[in-house]
Design an enzyme around this catalytic site. Structure first.
Site, mmCIF file in Angstrom:
data_model
loop_
_atom_site.group_PDB
_atom_site.id
_atom_site.type_symbol
_atom_site.label_atom_id
_atom_site.label_comp_id
_atom_site.label_asym_id
_atom_site.label_seq_id
_atom_site.Cartn_x
_atom_site.Cartn_y
_atom_site.Cartn_z
ATOM 1 N N ILE A 1 0.870 -1.162 0.000
ATOM 2 C CA ILE A 1 0.000 0.000 0.000
ATOM 3 C C ILE A 1 0.913 1.219 0.000
ATOM 4 O O ILE A 1 1.819 1.322 0.835
ATOM 5 C CB ILE A 1 -0.914 -0.007 1.247
ATOM 6 C CG1 ILE A 1 -1.831 -1.234 1.188
ATOM 7 C CG2 ILE A 1 -1.725 1.272 1.347
ATOM 8 C CD1 ILE A 1 -2.596 -1.492 2.471
ATOM 9 N N ASN B 1 0.833 4.310 0.944
ATOM 10 C CA ASN B 1 1.016 5.216 2.080
ATOM 11 C C ASN B 1 1.532 4.517 3.331
ATOM 12 O O ASN B 1 1.598 5.112 4.396
ATOM 13 C CB ASN B 1 -0.274 5.987 2.383
ATOM 14 C CG ASN B 1 -1.404 5.095 2.850
ATOM 15 O OD1 ASN B 1 -1.285 3.878 2.820
ATOM 16 N ND2 ASN B 1 -2.500 5.691 3.270
ATOM 17 N N CYS B 2 1.933 3.267 3.225
ATOM 18 C CA CYS B 2 2.490 2.517 4.357
ATOM 19 C C CYS B 2 3.972 2.869 4.513
ATOM 20 O O CYS B 2 4.740 2.796 3.550
ATOM 21 C CB CYS B 2 2.327 1.018 4.097
ATOM 22 S SG CYS B 2 3.219 -0.037 5.247
ATOM 23 N N ASN B 3 4.378 3.243 5.719
ATOM 24 C CA ASN B 3 5.773 3.629 5.952
ATOM 25 C C ASN B 3 6.751 2.498 5.669
ATOM 26 O O ASN B 3 7.839 2.730 5.142
ATOM 27 C CB ASN B 3 5.954 4.142 7.380
ATOM 28 C CG ASN B 3 5.336 5.512 7.565
ATOM 29 O OD1 ASN B 3 5.201 6.275 6.611
ATOM 30 N ND2 ASN B 3 4.943 5.816 8.785
ATOM 31 N N LYS C 1 7.137 2.300 2.009
ATOM 32 C CA LYS C 1 7.956 3.438 1.555
ATOM 33 C C LYS C 1 9.438 3.168 1.796
ATOM 34 O O LYS C 1 10.274 3.425 0.930
ATOM 35 C CB LYS C 1 7.534 4.718 2.268
ATOM 36 C CG LYS C 1 6.199 5.260 1.802
ATOM 37 C CD LYS C 1 5.825 6.496 2.605
ATOM 38 C CE LYS C 1 4.441 6.982 2.243
ATOM 39 N NZ LYS C 1 4.019 8.130 3.066
#
Length: 115
Positions: free
Chosen positions: A6, A8-10, A13
């Protein structure tokens, strides 16, 4: 190589930043926009075990009611939950030629298997 996760998952990222820094080419598959099939989840489950695929540390799992959590006792139940709530899938998952090579982000594993 496909990275599943996903955007927007840190953790995702961090993994994507690592891959870019090490010039590793990949395709990105976003569960939120592209979903995931039961067949894909079953294939992964056979490789790493359904227990490894369900992220019980994440916010999505913690927000489930106790009854739902307690009902995840089999591959079938886990796959149903992961299809309904893709955010509960541990991420990122990296697949190469149909094989899971990494689950989550661990720099040492990435260096060994992808670097």
């Amino acid at each position: 190589m496909t990275v599943y996760g996903i955007k927007n998952c840190n953790t995702v990222k961090n993994a994507l930043d690592w891959l870019k820094k090490h010039q590793v080419e990949y395709d990105f598959h976003d569960y939120k926009t592209q979903g995931v099939t039961a067949a894909k989840l079953k294939a992964w489950s056979q490789q790493v075990g359904w227990e490894s695929l369900v992220n019980k540390r994440g916010m999505t799992w913690r927000q489930l009611d106790a009854g739902t959590q307690a009902g995840v006792t089999s591959e079938k139940a886990a796959i149903a939950l992961m299809m309904e709530k893709t955010s509960v899938i541990k991420r990122p998952l990296i697949e190469v030629d149909g094989q899971v090579v990494a689950l989550g982000f661990d720099e040492a594993t990435y260096r060994e298997k992808l670097g």
